[in-house]
Write a protein that holds these residues in place. Sequence first.
Motif, PDB file in Angstrom:
ATOM      1  N   ALA A 119       0.818  -1.207   0.000  1.00  0.00           N
ATOM      2  CA  ALA A 119       0.000   0.000   0.000  1.00  0.00           C
ATOM      3  C   ALA A 119       0.856   1.263   0.000  1.00  0.00           C
ATOM      4  N   PRO A 120       0.333   2.342  -0.566  1.00  0.00           N
ATOM      5  CA  PRO A 120       1.006   3.636  -0.443  1.00  0.00           C
ATOM      6  C   PRO A 120       0.763   4.216   0.945  1.00  0.00           C
ATOM      7  N   CYS A 121       1.517   5.223   1.300  1.00  0.00           N
ATOM      8  CA  CYS A 121       1.350   5.835   2.618  1.00  0.00           C
ATOM      9  C   CYS A 121       1.740   7.302   2.576  1.00  0.00           C
ATOM     10  N   GLY A 122       1.425   7.989   3.658  1.00  0.00           N
ATOM     11  CA  GLY A 122       1.957   9.303   3.956  1.00  0.00           C
ATOM     12  C   GLY A 122       2.786   9.206   5.228  1.00  0.00           C
ATOM     13  N   PHE A 123       3.433  10.296   5.598  1.00  0.00           N
ATOM     14  CA  PHE A 123       4.277  10.289   6.796  1.00  0.00           C
ATOM     15  C   PHE A 123       3.958  11.483   7.696  1.00  0.00           C
ATOM     16  N   ILE A 124       3.882  11.212   8.993  1.00  0.00           N
ATOM     17  CA  ILE A 124       3.925  12.271  10.004  1.00  0.00           C
ATOM     18  C   ILE A 124       5.298  12.169  10.653  1.00  0.00           C
ATOM     19  N   ILE A 125       6.071  13.229  10.528  1.00  0.00           N
ATOM     20  CA  ILE A 125       7.464  13.224  10.969  1.00  0.00           C
ATOM     21  C   ILE A 125       7.631  14.232  12.093  1.00  0.00           C
ATOM     22  N   ASN A 126       8.054  13.749  13.254  1.00  0.00           N
ATOM     23  CA  ASN A 126       8.389  14.622  14.387  1.00  0.00           C
ATOM     24  C   ASN A 126       9.905  14.679  14.502  1.00  0.00           C
ATOM     25  N   MET A 127      10.451  15.859  14.283  1.00  0.00           N
ATOM     26  CA  MET A 127      11.906  15.995  14.188  1.00  0.00           C
ATOM     27  C   MET A 127      12.315  17.388  14.653  1.00  0.00           C
ATOM     28  N   GLY A 128      13.214  17.461  15.598  1.00  0.00           N
ATOM     29  CA  GLY A 128      13.687  18.765  16.062  1.00  0.00           C
ATOM     30  C   GLY A 128      12.602  19.649  16.625  1.00  0.00           C
TER      31      GLY A 128
END
Length: 223
Positions: A119-128
């Motif tokens: 499956a395709p996906c999106g990303f939630i990125i917590n960084m800095g």
Amino acid sequence: MKVRFIGHSCFILESNNASIIIDPFIKGNPSATIKPADVKVDAILVTHGHSDHLGDAVEISKRNNAPVIGTFELVNYCISKGATGHQMHIGGGHDFPFGRVKLTIAHHGSSGEDIQPGAPCGFIINMGGKTVYHAGDTGLFSDMELIGETNPIDLALLPIGDNFTMGIEDAILAVGMLRPKRVIPMHYNTFDLIRQDPELLRKGLVGKDVIMEVLRPGEETEI
């Protein structure tokens, strides 16, 4: 956090002496201003298996000894080609040295000529201390409301090219549901079929509490 637009849906995020690249379509990308050999990152995030997103992930992984991060099937494919990787799936999150990544749904496809990457996906990125939502290639979906409710999004990276993904009208609705502080459009003008005027998105967001930035390939901003 520094956010550098490479072109199409590819971005490099840098914070706290760490950097990641998302959807590293560089070779064959008419808008890219760098080469895969120029990329120095700690991880590679890939939303799905289409060639304009998977791109040069395997080569960059090998050069940097950096993991490809994405859905289980897609990462396994990259590992089979000699990359290193960390398998995840939609709804799951994981803490990495550079920050935390959680996978979201995306309404799209993913397979290629010699690949069945799931499956395709999106990303939630917590960084800095910042939260970035990279929607991947997706149509509009109502769970964007939930994503916005449960994540204080500092920056949303949203496709506007239409034909394969959301167009501008749906991207305006997505911003209303996600409620990000900033938005940068992506996945447009790389090819004639997805040619759009991002200023129409800006006009559609007038009166909403959001900052829109248009980055040309090679440009960067700071959030």
